[in-house]
Design a protein around this motif. Sequence first.
Motif, PDB file in Angstrom:
ATOM      1  N   GLU A 151       0.834  -1.208   0.000  1.00  0.00           N
ATOM      2  CA  GLU A 151       0.000   0.000   0.000  1.00  0.00           C
ATOM      3  C   GLU A 151       0.868   1.257   0.000  1.00  0.00           C
ATOM      4  N   ALA A 152       1.964   1.217   0.781  1.00  0.00           N
ATOM      5  CA  ALA A 152       2.884   2.357   0.826  1.00  0.00           C
ATOM      6  C   ALA A 152       3.496   2.598  -0.547  1.00  0.00           C
ATOM      7  N   PHE A 153       3.881   1.498  -1.216  1.00  0.00           N
ATOM      8  CA  PHE A 153       4.483   1.637  -2.547  1.00  0.00           C
ATOM      9  C   PHE A 153       3.476   2.157  -3.563  1.00  0.00           C
ATOM     10  N   LYS A 154       2.244   1.656  -3.461  1.00  0.00           N
ATOM     11  CA  LYS A 154       1.202   2.090  -4.382  1.00  0.00           C
ATOM     12  C   LYS A 154       0.971   3.598  -4.297  1.00  0.00           C
ATOM     13  N   GLU A 155       1.050   4.122  -3.065  1.00  0.00           N
ATOM     14  CA  GLU A 155       0.789   5.553  -2.873  1.00  0.00           C
ATOM     15  C   GLU A 155       1.989   6.433  -3.212  1.00  0.00           C
ATOM     16  N   THR A 156       3.194   6.001  -2.777  1.00  0.00           N
ATOM     17  CA  THR A 156       4.347   6.904  -2.859  1.00  0.00           C
ATOM     18  C   THR A 156       5.525   6.373  -3.664  1.00  0.00           C
ATOM     19  N   GLY A 157       5.480   5.108  -4.095  1.00  0.00           N
ATOM     20  CA  GLY A 157       6.625   4.539  -4.803  1.00  0.00           C
ATOM     21  C   GLY A 157       7.747   4.095  -3.880  1.00  0.00           C
ATOM     22  N   ALA A 158       7.470   4.023  -2.568  1.00  0.00           N
ATOM     23  CA  ALA A 158       8.476   3.588  -1.586  1.00  0.00           C
ATOM     24  C   ALA A 158       7.860   2.545  -0.658  1.00  0.00           C
ATOM     25  N   GLN A 159       8.715   1.656  -0.119  1.00  0.00           N
ATOM     26  CA  GLN A 159       8.202   0.624   0.783  1.00  0.00           C
ATOM     27  C   GLN A 159       7.950   1.204   2.178  1.00  0.00           C
ATOM     28  N   ALA A 160       7.407   0.372   3.069  1.00  0.00           N
ATOM     29  CA  ALA A 160       6.888   0.863   4.350  1.00  0.00           C
ATOM     30  C   ALA A 160       7.963   1.399   5.285  1.00  0.00           C
ATOM     31  N   VAL A 161       9.213   0.919   5.181  1.00  0.00           N
ATOM     32  CA  VAL A 161      10.259   1.439   6.065  1.00  0.00           C
ATOM     33  C   VAL A 161      10.515   2.910   5.756  1.00  0.00           C
ATOM     34  N   SER A 162      10.559   3.253   4.473  1.00  0.00           N
ATOM     35  CA  SER A 162      10.693   4.665   4.095  1.00  0.00           C
ATOM     36  C   SER A 162       9.421   5.435   4.428  1.00  0.00           C
ATOM     37  N   TYR A 163       8.271   4.803   4.239  1.00  0.00           N
ATOM     38  CA  TYR A 163       6.983   5.463   4.484  1.00  0.00           C
ATOM     39  C   TYR A 163       6.827   5.834   5.956  1.00  0.00           C
ATOM     40  N   THR A 164       7.177   4.887   6.844  1.00  0.00           N
ATOM     41  CA  THR A 164       6.983   5.138   8.277  1.00  0.00           C
ATOM     42  C   THR A 164       7.961   6.182   8.816  1.00  0.00           C
ATOM     43  N   THR A 165       9.019   6.489   8.067  1.00  0.00           N
ATOM     44  CA  THR A 165       9.928   7.571   8.460  1.00  0.00           C
ATOM     45  C   THR A 165       9.564   8.879   7.767  1.00  0.00           C
ATOM     46  N   GLY A 166       9.199   8.783   6.487  1.00  0.00           N
ATOM     47  CA  GLY A 166       8.912   9.988   5.695  1.00  0.00           C
ATOM     48  C   GLY A 166       7.663  10.725   6.132  1.00  0.00           C
ATOM     49  N   VAL A 167       6.616   9.988   6.526  1.00  0.00           N
ATOM     50  CA  VAL A 167       5.376  10.639   6.966  1.00  0.00           C
ATOM     51  C   VAL A 167       5.605  11.466   8.232  1.00  0.00           C
ATOM     52  N   PRO A 168       6.219  10.897   9.299  1.00  0.00           N
ATOM     53  CA  PRO A 168       6.466  11.716  10.486  1.00  0.00           C
ATOM     54  C   PRO A 168       7.464  12.841  10.259  1.00  0.00           C
ATOM     55  N   ALA A 169       8.368  12.683   9.282  1.00  0.00           N
ATOM     56  CA  ALA A 169       9.272  13.790   8.946  1.00  0.00           C
ATOM     57  C   ALA A 169       8.463  14.981   8.447  1.00  0.00           C
ATOM     58  N   MET A 170       7.492  14.702   7.569  1.00  0.00           N
ATOM     59  CA  MET A 170       6.608  15.763   7.083  1.00  0.00           C
ATOM     60  C   MET A 170       5.806  16.364   8.233  1.00  0.00           C
TER      61      MET A 170
END
Length: 399
Positions: free
Chosen positions: A332-351
């Motif tokens: 699901e993370a890749f579908k939305e952003t082109g990145a897997q969940a490890v990057s997603y779970t860091t990138g979202v809180p960074a924003m």
Amino acid sequence: MAKTLVIGAGGVASVAVHKMAQNSEIFPEFMIASRTKSKCDALAKRLEGMGSKIETAEVDADSLEQLVKLIRQYQPKLVLNLALPYQDLTIMDACLECGVHYVDTANYEPKDTAKFEYKWQWAYQDKFKEAGLTALLGSGFDPGVTGVFSAYAQKHQFDSIRQIDILDCNGGDHGYPFATNFNPEINIREVSANGRYWEHGKFIETQPMEIKRTYEFEEVGEKDMYLLYHEELESLAKNIKGIERIRFFMTFGESYLRHLNCLINVGMTSIKPIEFQGQEIIPLQFLQAVLPDPSSLGPRTKGKTNIGCIFQGEKDGQEKVYRLFNICDHEEAFKETGAQAVSYTTGVPAMIGAAMVLTGKWQEPGVFNVEEFDPDPFMEMLNKNGLPWQEDFEPVLVP
């Protein structure tokens, strides 16, 4: 309108800028800058039409001169540092020189020694305070969300928290015998270092992977996890009142550990330079060059992450246990952003951390870790931006 400068163009940055564009009312204009401008251009192209005005630039984050020049030229209100931990202090210096706020996801780490400490960045407290600027440290998931979870538990669920166990489970499968889910050099330095946990006012050191536990993770299953040192232990020990013990556990599969032990035994994880065919090389940096790029794992990673905290303490004179956690799906993370969940779970809180500072919800002169601010607006944004949190009032405890 407030502008943001994002430094970095890897997997975490790709998620963060995607989420920034989704929140264009907070981030109407931003710039993506890194050593490789083509990566920044590719990210900007993917985000066209999402509402934010996006520019790109080339910058060497090791160069104070280049950073200052770019910041003065673009004139952002905030710099979001998603580069390497080695570059934190240079970017902080540039922010001070140019009068802009600072946010990062991981603490400073010297290149020549695997030391994960906040002391170098905490030493900037007076400088940022005198400049009237905010430096927000560690706004990823762990560190980051785990600190916000702790502040939330302290504010809403406990009168006092005695123990915190942070559990980081990645149940994803990318199909490779050995690969790392984020920067291989940083990942392997972290995992191969001695473990440490906080107990009764001091850190107790262990051998790498010496302490092993097994835990049943929702939507992932039973996994082996190992005690590591992680930087949020240092800040939580300082900022959560009455804490007696904090531990951090991360899951690893058999294949990963088998390959890692072999690489350690033959010296490939060393950070000491060696001579090779007339050139000086660092074995770990060479290993990074031959391993799969973490940003290439997205399309092939299946499964979920389950990351959170178990708290033990007291409420209204009664013993209490409580767990906060998030489950994130790699596909699901890749579908939305082109990145897997490890990057997603860091990138979202960074924003979200950048949004907290930009909107003034978390804006105070000085250097701060996330758990020092009101957790509620951050927790609300987690739910709205793809990382909904769950509660468990009868969690299984870790022995």
